[in-house]
Every structure is written in structure tokens, then in C-alpha cells.
Design an enzyme around this catalytic site. Structure first.
Site, short mmCIF file in Angstrom:
data_model
loop_
_atom_site.label_atom_id
_atom_site.label_comp_id
_atom_site.label_asym_id
_atom_site.label_seq_id
_atom_site.Cartn_x
_atom_site.Cartn_y
_atom_site.Cartn_z
N LYS A 65 -71.71 -30.88 -6.72
CA LYS A 65 -72.89 -30.32 -6.04
C LYS A 65 -72.80 -30.55 -4.53
O LYS A 65 -72.02 -31.40 -4.07
CB LYS A 65 -74.16 -30.98 -6.60
CG LYS A 65 -74.24 -32.50 -6.38
CD LYS A 65 -75.33 -33.12 -7.24
CE LYS A 65 -75.38 -34.63 -7.04
NZ LYS A 65 -76.21 -35.29 -8.09
N TYR A 73 -80.32 -36.90 26.85
CA TYR A 73 -81.71 -36.48 26.89
C TYR A 73 -82.65 -37.68 26.87
O TYR A 73 -82.40 -38.67 26.18
CB TYR A 73 -82.03 -35.60 25.67
CG TYR A 73 -81.45 -34.21 25.74
CD1 TYR A 73 -81.62 -33.41 26.88
CD2 TYR A 73 -80.74 -33.69 24.67
CE1 TYR A 73 -81.09 -32.13 26.93
CE2 TYR A 73 -80.20 -32.41 24.71
CZ TYR A 73 -80.39 -31.63 25.86
OH TYR A 73 -79.87 -30.37 25.90
C1 LIG Z 1 -75.50 -36.50 -8.59
C2 LIG Z 1 -75.55 -36.89 -10.03
C3 LIG Z 1 -74.49 -37.62 -10.62
C4 LIG Z 1 -73.33 -38.22 -9.82
O1 LIG Z 1 -73.70 -39.50 -9.32
P1 LIG Z 1 -72.66 -40.38 -8.48
O2 LIG Z 1 -73.43 -41.61 -8.16
O3 LIG Z 1 -72.35 -39.58 -7.25
O4 LIG Z 1 -71.46 -40.60 -9.33
C5 LIG Z 1 -74.52 -37.80 -12.00
N1 LIG Z 1 -75.55 -37.34 -12.74
C6 LIG Z 1 -76.60 -36.68 -12.20
C7 LIG Z 1 -77.73 -36.23 -13.07
C8 LIG Z 1 -76.65 -36.45 -10.83
O5 LIG Z 1 -77.70 -35.81 -10.29
#
Ligand SMILES: *Cc1c(COP(=O)(O)O)cnc(C)c1O
Length: 368
Positions: A38, A264
Site C-alpha cells: 500500500k 522564512y
Molecule cells: C499496513 C498493514 C500491515 C503491515 O504492517 P507492517 O507493520 O508494515 O508490517 C498488515 N496488516 C494490515 C491490516 C495493515 O493495515
């Protein structure tokens, strides 16, 4: 490696392979491996990462939103893709691309059954999400009866898996809480598995779960951050390799005297003679204002130096007093030799936020 000459995010696919093999070796050979890609594969490069992981043989991908899954399918990714947080408006598109939704409420379940039926589907694969303590998304244990009854309403879907997500798998002070989540998940999945027409597969662990609670790996694990080289544990971080390295160059160097200010709102004021350098990267690239005023540390010629003053949209300034360097020299914001976890900690945030915040304006260079 030659100096980058502009801001680039280098993506090291060998490092990705190393991290994948490291995590895989921590679980049972029969446990399936879902790679979480993601948010542009945690801010790196969705397609380069997904293609490499597909070659390496991951069993599943997960994305947060339907749009992310569509991109993977439209670029030839064939591996099953779980969409963790879909919305009903996207269901027709999701079905057209053979993406598999996480179903987290009765409303979503009904809406998906309707969409699957409208698309002429039977036994469309879905994954039921249970809330065991994170209180974010998911059914609760006392929804089981309603879920079963609603599933029996039509043959448009098939429950392929049951899953939940841990709230504090990285924090061993909360291990009692995590163990209660694991027990709750076991109870829920046992009750449901007996009632569903097909035995679903089960998954619970994220990266820190794999490292700290491997006994709860069930049939599949879901790893994100570990693949990208970070683990919420310094000892494990030492074994992993950062996939993304954010580099830029020095555009201009200034000598300033006592009483002069930088940036700034005169965010930095020099007390003595300082040498400062301006870099072509700013908050629009993902280095937020929280990294200003010495919260952020960059690496120049192997030395750590602070970001000074307020971060601008397209630039930031660093203090290079006493370091012999020139305009055009390389500066590392995070990555190899300069842990994103440590940089993030300096600004009281976490590697996840720093990595996923690198904007699409930054060019990605893929090292295969
Ligand atoms: C993002 C996510 C993961 C991955 O978690 P990590 O800590 O990056 O390994 C796994 N399961 C769900 C439901 C997530 O939203």
C-alpha cells in the site's frame, strides 16, 4: 556510486530480496506470505517492488484502497490482491480487476454481495476482518451470528479468509494485550470456521508480529515495513537493509555571520560564523516542517548535520560548518547508512510516516 545531481529516491531491489528472505526464514515454510504494498509500496515504487516480489514468489499482495490494486492489475500483476479498506463506490471496479475485498461491517458485506450479484459473480473471494482490540475496522465477536446469516443470503461470495490486526505487536510492554488479541482471534475463527461451508484460511501478524509472536502465524503473515528494511526493533534493523535511500545535492553554500538569519520567518539565527548549504528538497517532497529547526539530521561526507530554520516547499537549509564540501556534493536524507527510523525519531515520528510521505515529485531510481 556517482553523486545523484538532483533529488532521487534510490530503490534497491537486492535489499528487498534480502529482507524478504530474512522474514520468510522467520516463519514456517508452509505459512503463506502476503506482501503489503500500500501507499506506493511504503513510499518507494509500487510496480518495481510488486514485480520483484512476484518474481520471488510471494503468495499475496495487500493494498489499502481499490485504486492501488487497479494499478497493480493494469500493469500485469497476477498474484491475488487483498484490498484492506475498500469503499462500496469502488466495488464494480474492484470486481472487474479480480481484487479481493476486506469485508469489515454488515453494511460493507451487504453492499458487496449486491455488487457481486450485479456483476453475475458466484463464490467471489472475500476476506472477513475482525476487530480484536485495535478498534479501527472489523466485525466484533458478537457479530458472528449476523455475519453467518448474511453470508447465507446469497451465493455471490465465498469467505476465503478470516483476519485481524494487532494493535501493539511492536511493544513487548503490551504483550498481555497482544496475547488477549491472539486468543480472541482464535475463539472467533474457531466459531466461524465450523459454520462456514468452506474452511477459511487465517492471518493475523504484521512484521512486528512475525518477529515477536511467531506462534500466532496461522496460515499467512502480512508484512510491510520489514520488507522495506525497518522492524521497530534495533537488533532486527541491523539485519535488514533499507530499500529506499533519499539523496540530494548541495545547490548553494553561504557563509553567514553572527546575527544573520536563515529562511522564512528567520527560523534560524546564527550566533557565530556558520557555513550553510541549501538543498533542492522541501516539504512538497515529503520532508515536512517537523524536520526543521534541528529536528531533522542529514548526512554529508559521512557526517551528521542538522536541518536549520523552517523547511520551505522546495528547499531546506543545513548547517555544514566545519565540513569540507562543495556545491554539487551528495547529501543523504535517509536510507543506507542513515536509518529512516532514527531520522524519524528525531522529529518524534516513525519510519512509516517518513517513508510513505516522500511525494511523487521525487524521481525514483531503481537499482536491480
Ligand atoms: C499496513 C498493514 C500491515 C503491515 O504492517 P507492517 O507493520 O508494515 O508490517 C498488515 N496488516 C494490515 C491490516 C495493515 O493495515
Amino acid at each position: 556510486m556517482a553523486d545523484p545531481q538532483e533529488t532521487v529516491l534510490e530503490i534497491d531491489l537486492q535489499a528487498l530480496e534480502h529482507n524478504y528472505r530474512y522474514l520468510r526464514a522467520r516463519i514456517h515454510p508452509k505459512t503463506n506470505f502476503l506482501a503489503v504494498v500500500k501507499a506506493f509500496a511504503y513510499g518507494s515504487d509500487t510496480l518495481a517492488i510488486a514485480r520483484k516480489l512476484e518474481t520471488l514468489g510471494v503468495d499475496y499482495f495487500a493494498v489499502a484502497y481499490t485504486r492501488e490494486g487497479v494499478v497493480l492489475r493494469d500493469h500485469g500483476i497476477k498474484t491475488p490482491i487483498l484490498v484492506l479498506h475498500p469503499q462500496p463506490v469502488n466495488f464494480p471496479q474492484l470486481i472487474a480487476r479480480c481484487l479481493e475485498p476486506s469485508i469489515y461491517s454488515i453494511g460493507i458485506l451487504k453492499a458487496f454481495q449486491k455488487a457481486a450479484q450485479a456483476a453475475g459473480q458466484t463464490d467471489y473471494p472475500v476476506h472477513l476482518k475482525f476487530n480484536t482490540g485495535l478498534n479501527r475496522l472489523g466485525f466484533r465477536e458478537n457479530d458472528i451470528e449476523r455475519v453467518i446469516r448474511q453470508c447465507e443470503e446469497s451465493n455471490s461470495i465465498k469467505v476465503l479468509s478470516l483476519f485481524s490486526h494487532l494493535a501493539a505487536s511492536d511493544d513487548l510492554h503490551e504483550s498481555q494485550f497482544t496475547k488477549a488479541q491472539i486468543e480472541s482471534f482464535s475463539a472467533i475463527t474457531k466459531a466461524l470456521s465450523e459454520r462456514l461451508p468452506h474452511k477459511p484460511f487465517l492471518h493475523l501478524l504484521n512484521t512486528s508480529g512475525v518477529l515477536n509472536f511467531p506462534e500466532a502465524q496461522y496460515d499467512m503473515v502480512r508484512c510491510g515495513i520489514g520488507l522495506y528494511g525497518y522492524s521497530n526493533n534495533p537488533n532486527v534493523d541491523a539485519e535488514l537493509k533499507p530499500v529506499a535511500t533519499l539523496k540530494t545535492v548541495i545547490s548553494q553554500i553561504h557563509e553567514i555571520g553572527p546575527g544573520e538569519s536563515v529562511g522564512y520567518n528567520r527560523g534560524y539565527k546564527a550566533l557565530d560564523k556558520r557555513t550553510i548549504a541549501t538543498l533542492p528538497i522541501g516539504h512538497a517532497d515529503g520532508i515536512g516542517r517537523i524536520y526543521g529547526n534541528a529536528s531533522g539530521i542529514v548526512k554529508v561526507k559521512g557526517r551528521q548535520v542538522p536541518i536549520i530554520g523552517n523547511v520551505c516547499m522546495d528547499m531546506l537549509m543545513i548547517d555544514i560548518t566545519g565540513i569540507s564540501c562543495n556545491e554539487g556534493d551528495e547529501v543523504i536524507l535517509f536510507g543506507k547508512g542513515h536509518s529512516a527510523e532514527e531520522v524519524a525519531a528525531g522529529a518524534k515520528t516513525i519510519s512509516y510516516e517518513l517513508l510513505t510521505g516522500i511525494s511523487q515529485r521525487v524521481q525514483r531510481n531503481i537499482l536491480s
